[in-house]
Design an enzyme around this catalytic site. Sequence first.
Site, PDB file in Angstrom:
ATOM      1  N   GLN A  19       0.836  -1.321  -0.096  1.00 30.16           N
ATOM      2  CA  GLN A  19      -0.110   0.001  -0.244  1.00 30.16           C
ATOM      3  C   GLN A  19       1.005   1.310  -0.063  1.00 30.16           C
ATOM      4  O   GLN A  19       0.450   2.272  -0.566  1.00 30.16           O
ATOM      5  CB  GLN A  19      -0.831   0.003   1.029  1.00 30.16           C
ATOM      6  CG  GLN A  19      -1.996  -1.358   1.000  1.00 30.16           C
ATOM      7  CD  GLN A  19      -3.008  -1.170   2.219  1.00 30.16           C
ATOM      8  OE1 GLN A  19      -2.562  -1.627   3.090  1.00 30.16           O
ATOM      9  NE2 GLN A  19      -4.101  -0.507   2.191  1.00 30.16           N
ATOM     10  N   HIS A 110       0.623  -9.485   4.528  1.00 36.66           N
ATOM     11  CA  HIS A 110      -0.548  -8.192   4.656  1.00 36.66           C
ATOM     12  C   HIS A 110      -1.094  -8.760   3.185  1.00 36.66           C
ATOM     13  O   HIS A 110      -1.104  -7.602   2.564  1.00 36.66           O
ATOM     14  CB  HIS A 110      -0.033  -7.118   4.892  1.00 36.66           C
ATOM     15  CG  HIS A 110      -1.144  -6.082   5.388  1.00 36.66           C
ATOM     16  ND1 HIS A 110      -1.276  -5.255   6.327  1.00 36.66           N
ATOM     17  CD2 HIS A 110      -2.301  -5.693   4.531  1.00 36.66           C
ATOM     18  CE1 HIS A 110      -2.420  -4.528   6.550  1.00 36.66           C
ATOM     19  NE2 HIS A 110      -2.963  -4.852   5.336  1.00 36.66           N
ATOM     20  N   ASN A 154      -2.495 -10.456   8.742  1.00 37.39           N
ATOM     21  CA  ASN A 154      -3.365  -9.380   8.827  1.00 37.39           C
ATOM     22  C   ASN A 154      -4.462  -9.993   8.026  1.00 37.39           C
ATOM     23  O   ASN A 154      -4.629 -10.322   6.993  1.00 37.39           O
ATOM     24  CB  ASN A 154      -2.994  -8.139   7.789  1.00 37.39           C
ATOM     25  CG  ASN A 154      -3.904  -7.052   7.853  1.00 37.39           C
ATOM     26  OD1 ASN A 154      -4.220  -6.526   8.756  1.00 37.39           O
ATOM     27  ND2 ASN A 154      -4.765  -7.005   6.680  1.00 37.39           N
ATOM     28  N   GLU A 155      -5.567  -9.714   9.122  1.00 38.89           N
ATOM     29  CA  GLU A 155      -7.064 -10.418   8.513  1.00 38.89           C
ATOM     30  C   GLU A 155      -6.923 -11.468   7.732  1.00 38.89           C
ATOM     31  O   GLU A 155      -7.372 -11.348   6.359  1.00 38.89           O
ATOM     32  CB  GLU A 155      -7.851  -9.227   7.970  1.00 38.89           C
ATOM     33  CG  GLU A 155      -7.968  -7.881   8.689  1.00 38.89           C
ATOM     34  CD  GLU A 155      -8.582  -6.855   8.204  1.00 38.89           C
ATOM     35  OE1 GLU A 155      -9.228  -7.078   7.135  1.00 38.89           O
ATOM     36  OE2 GLU A 155      -8.651  -5.731   8.737  1.00 38.89           O
TER      37      GLU A 155
HETATM   38  C1  FCB Z   1      -7.993  -2.977   6.553  1.00 40.04           C
HETATM   39  C2  FCB Z   1      -6.589  -3.439   6.016  1.00 40.04           C
HETATM   40  C3  FCB Z   1      -5.829  -2.445   5.588  1.00 40.04           C
HETATM   41  C4  FCB Z   1      -6.560  -1.125   5.195  1.00 40.04           C
HETATM   42  C5  FCB Z   1      -7.773  -0.948   5.986  1.00 40.04           C
HETATM   43  C6  FCB Z   1      -8.583   0.591   5.443  1.00 40.04           C
HETATM   44  O1  FCB Z   1      -9.024  -4.162   6.431  1.00 40.04           O
HETATM   45  O2  FCB Z   1      -6.061  -4.355   6.852  1.00 40.04           O
HETATM   46  O3  FCB Z   1      -4.775  -2.685   4.595  1.00 40.04           O
HETATM   47  O4  FCB Z   1      -6.963  -1.388   3.942  1.00 40.04           O
HETATM   48  O5  FCB Z   1      -8.497  -2.020   6.023  1.00 40.04           O
END
Ligand code: FCB
Length: 396
Positions: A19, A110, A154-155
């Site tokens: 990003q 990520h 990450n998520e």
């Molecule tokens: C989250 C992501 C991050 C960004 C935010 C707004 O879900 O982990 O990379 O995009 O949202």
Amino acid sequence: MQKKFPDGFYWGAATASYQVEGGIENNDWAKSALEGYVPTCGLACDHFNRYEEDFDLAKELGHNAHRFSIEWARIEPEEGKFDQEAIEHYRRVLMALRDRGITPFVTIWHWTLPIWFVEKGGWVSKDAEGHFLRYVSLLTNEYEDLVKFWVVYNEPETPVRHGYVIGDRPPHHKLRIFTALKVIKKIAKVYKKTYQVIKNIDPEAQVGFSESLVYFEPYENTLVNRLAVKIIKWWRNNPEYDVYASNCDFIGLQYYFHTRVRINLFKSKWGIQFNDNERVSDFGWEIFPEGIYHILLSLKKYKKPIYITENGLADADDKYRSDFIREHLIWCHKAFEDGVDLRGYLHWSLMDNYEWTRGFEMRFGLIKVDYETLERKIRPSAYVYKEICETNVVVE
Ligand code: FCB
């Protein structure tokens, strides 16, 4: 009234490699952009070359912690071949943080994946676990002296939900619900092994994960709505959540969403989301600070330290950001008073960046980025946050 956070609380912001860094052409998102599925990322913020300048700003803003991710495709551009220059680069990044007294929280995955990995089937492939663990071992061995906090994923459910069911993100499959559930399970299994691999190399490391949890409520308190909340929550907040939360040294919480669920076919307005709130971000996401409190309390049962690894909003005019931060932190403090072991808050994001399928339109930064000149400009809300970071206090 002054709300004081515990001593040693971590304050800072977060980013992710793809990003902000720019110049990454060999991952699945870059490939998708070339094929016209998602916006092009290109040079992004050129953070790859400007990290020192950016960390100077973070320091100036009173941050004592910073979350960022390492780009797997840079470290391992070809299967089994590690790029020494990339390894050195992230060492320099970590040293730049150390020199500024900023503690790193390093995300290992990520969302973006090397092209060679996806060409072999990605997470679905039977070799996925071996590939990922080899990459993790390399990172832990290389950076053991500089990294205490590892955020393995990450998520992890988000790319699967979008990549195998909704289809708007790589690998762009639609409605493969059973595959998605299988992949979610597999990634969780790999996580458990990753935890052990890191701990075997560095027993002192703190190993965790980040997950975005939505605060769901029934719109009206009926049995049907409550049942619907249960099902939707199970799916959206990661069916494997317990595996993660029971196998970690800390929980990373990302909080963005509040959703009211209404299943009533006789009402003209039914569905899973209602925005009763006038305050919405540029993304249209409802601003609902209280939700972070409820989510934090729901995590108490795991008896783990918690860090907010992301919380923020798209707000190009910086209209709501100061209040947003203050109000969320007041609710965080209330959770802390109610016994939640909260130890840090990392705002999303340090600077404007590439917001996945929305490209550069959404502006999440404490620092504004001019994408023409790459000039950075601190937004007023960043100074409000600075005061909180430096005093460890939020005023109600
Ligand atoms: C989250 C992501 C991050 C960004 C935010 C707004 O879900 O982990 O990379 O995009 O949202």
